[in-house]
Design a protein around this motif. Structure first.
Motif, PDB file in Angstrom:
ATOM      1  N   VAL A   8      17.620 -25.933 -17.799  1.00 30.35           N
ATOM      2  CA  VAL A   8      18.306 -27.027 -16.335  1.00 30.35           C
ATOM      3  C   VAL A   8      17.231 -27.780 -16.487  1.00 30.35           C
ATOM      4  CG1 VAL A   8      20.404 -26.014 -15.372  1.00 30.35           C
ATOM      5  CG2 VAL A   8      17.889 -25.640 -14.853  1.00 30.35           C
ATOM      6  N   ARG A   9      16.553 -28.705 -16.090  1.00 27.86           N
ATOM      7  CA  ARG A   9      16.245 -29.468 -15.582  1.00 27.86           C
ATOM      8  C   ARG A   9      15.698 -29.533 -14.361  1.00 27.86           C
ATOM      9  NH1 ARG A   9      12.212 -32.792 -17.176  1.00 27.86           N
ATOM     10  NH2 ARG A   9      13.184 -32.909 -19.404  1.00 27.86           N
ATOM     11  N   VAL A  10      15.218 -29.033 -13.719  1.00 26.00           N
ATOM     12  CA  VAL A  10      15.617 -28.791 -12.153  1.00 26.00           C
ATOM     13  C   VAL A  10      14.279 -29.456 -11.467  1.00 26.00           C
ATOM     14  CG1 VAL A  10      15.569 -27.049  -9.881  1.00 26.00           C
ATOM     15  CG2 VAL A  10      16.709 -26.438 -12.291  1.00 26.00           C
ATOM     16  N   SER A  75      19.310 -31.415  -8.941  1.00 26.37           N
ATOM     17  CA  SER A  75      18.372 -32.134  -8.388  1.00 26.37           C
ATOM     18  C   SER A  75      18.319 -31.416  -6.644  1.00 26.37           C
ATOM     19  CB  SER A  75      17.969 -33.339  -7.977  1.00 26.37           C
ATOM     20  OG  SER A  75      17.618 -33.757  -8.887  1.00 26.37           O
ATOM     21  N   THR A  76      17.294 -30.670  -6.292  1.00 26.36           N
ATOM     22  CA  THR A  76      18.021 -30.321  -5.013  1.00 26.36           C
ATOM     23  C   THR A  76      16.874 -30.795  -3.808  1.00 26.36           C
ATOM     24  OG1 THR A  76      15.458 -28.252  -5.065  1.00 26.36           O
ATOM     25  CG2 THR A  76      17.872 -27.754  -6.441  1.00 26.36           C
ATOM     26  N   VAL A  77      16.797 -29.866  -2.187  1.00 26.52           N
ATOM     27  CA  VAL A  77      16.447 -30.598  -1.414  1.00 26.52           C
ATOM     28  C   VAL A  77      14.720 -30.893  -2.047  1.00 26.52           C
ATOM     29  CG1 VAL A  77      16.869 -28.056  -0.261  1.00 26.52           C
ATOM     30  CG2 VAL A  77      16.823 -30.544   0.900  1.00 26.52           C
ATOM     31  N   GLU A  78      14.557 -29.378  -2.590  1.00 25.12           N
ATOM     32  CA  GLU A  78      13.308 -29.468  -2.722  1.00 25.12           C
ATOM     33  C   GLU A  78      12.247 -30.289  -3.380  1.00 25.12           C
ATOM     34  OE1 GLU A  78      14.000 -24.860  -1.773  1.00 25.12           O
ATOM     35  OE2 GLU A  78      15.092 -26.725  -3.364  1.00 25.12           O
ATOM     36  N   GLY A  79      13.112 -31.415  -4.045  1.00 28.69           N
ATOM     37  CA  GLY A  79      12.810 -32.025  -5.144  1.00 28.69           C
ATOM     38  C   GLY A  79      13.077 -33.093  -4.483  1.00 28.69           C
TER      39      GLY A  79
END
Length: 154
Positions: A8-10, A75-79
């Protein structure tokens, strides 16, 4: 049960790790990829603490299998914040006292960032979010600053 390689592209970075077929995306993010900002609350998609963007759309990562994210963008909160600066959503939540314990905050911030980018409304954000601490007054005030009354003021 079997294991598959999942790529995955995270948050803009391609990541490849093995995952059991039954592993949720939330668990994969937290354990295999060590991105612990995504929280798992209810495990049934009701609370919104685990919301991430999958190919640009908000999803409850406790309801998506890691293998279903193979080859996709997450996309996570870190991103959410570029360069470590707070986003408008994060600043608004702080200024309006829209958070307390913080457990549900990662999913809320991801939904708010999505709404700010795509023109979502307060109701779009809150429809999939459950906060047991704030009473929603501060969250709604923060959302008005992000979404505006009509959901078009970004």
């Amino acid at each position: 049960m079997s294991v598959r390689t999942v790529t995955v592209r995270v948050n803009g970075v391609v990541r490849t790790e093995d995952a059991w077929n039954h592993t949720t995306l939330a668990e994969h993010l937290r354990t295999a990829l060590r991105l612990t900002g995504t929280h798992v609350g209810c495990g049934t998609g009701d609370c919104g603490a685990c919301v991430v963007l999958l190919d640009g759309d908000p999803v409850c990562s406790c309801l998506v299998l890691a293998v279903q994210a193979d080859g996709r963008e997450v996309s996570t909160v870190e991103g959410v914040a570029a360069g470590g600066d707070l986003t408008r959503a994060q600043r608004a939540l702080i200024e309006e006292h829209g958070l307390q314990c913080g457990f549900c905050t990662p999913g809320l911030v991801v939904r708010m960032a999505h709404a700010a980018d795509r023109g979502g409304s307060e109701e779009d954000v809150l429809a999939g979010h459950l906060c047991r601490c704030t009473g929603y007054g501060g969250i709604r005030a923060a959302l008005r600053g992000i979404c505006g009354d009509s959901g078009t003021d970004r």
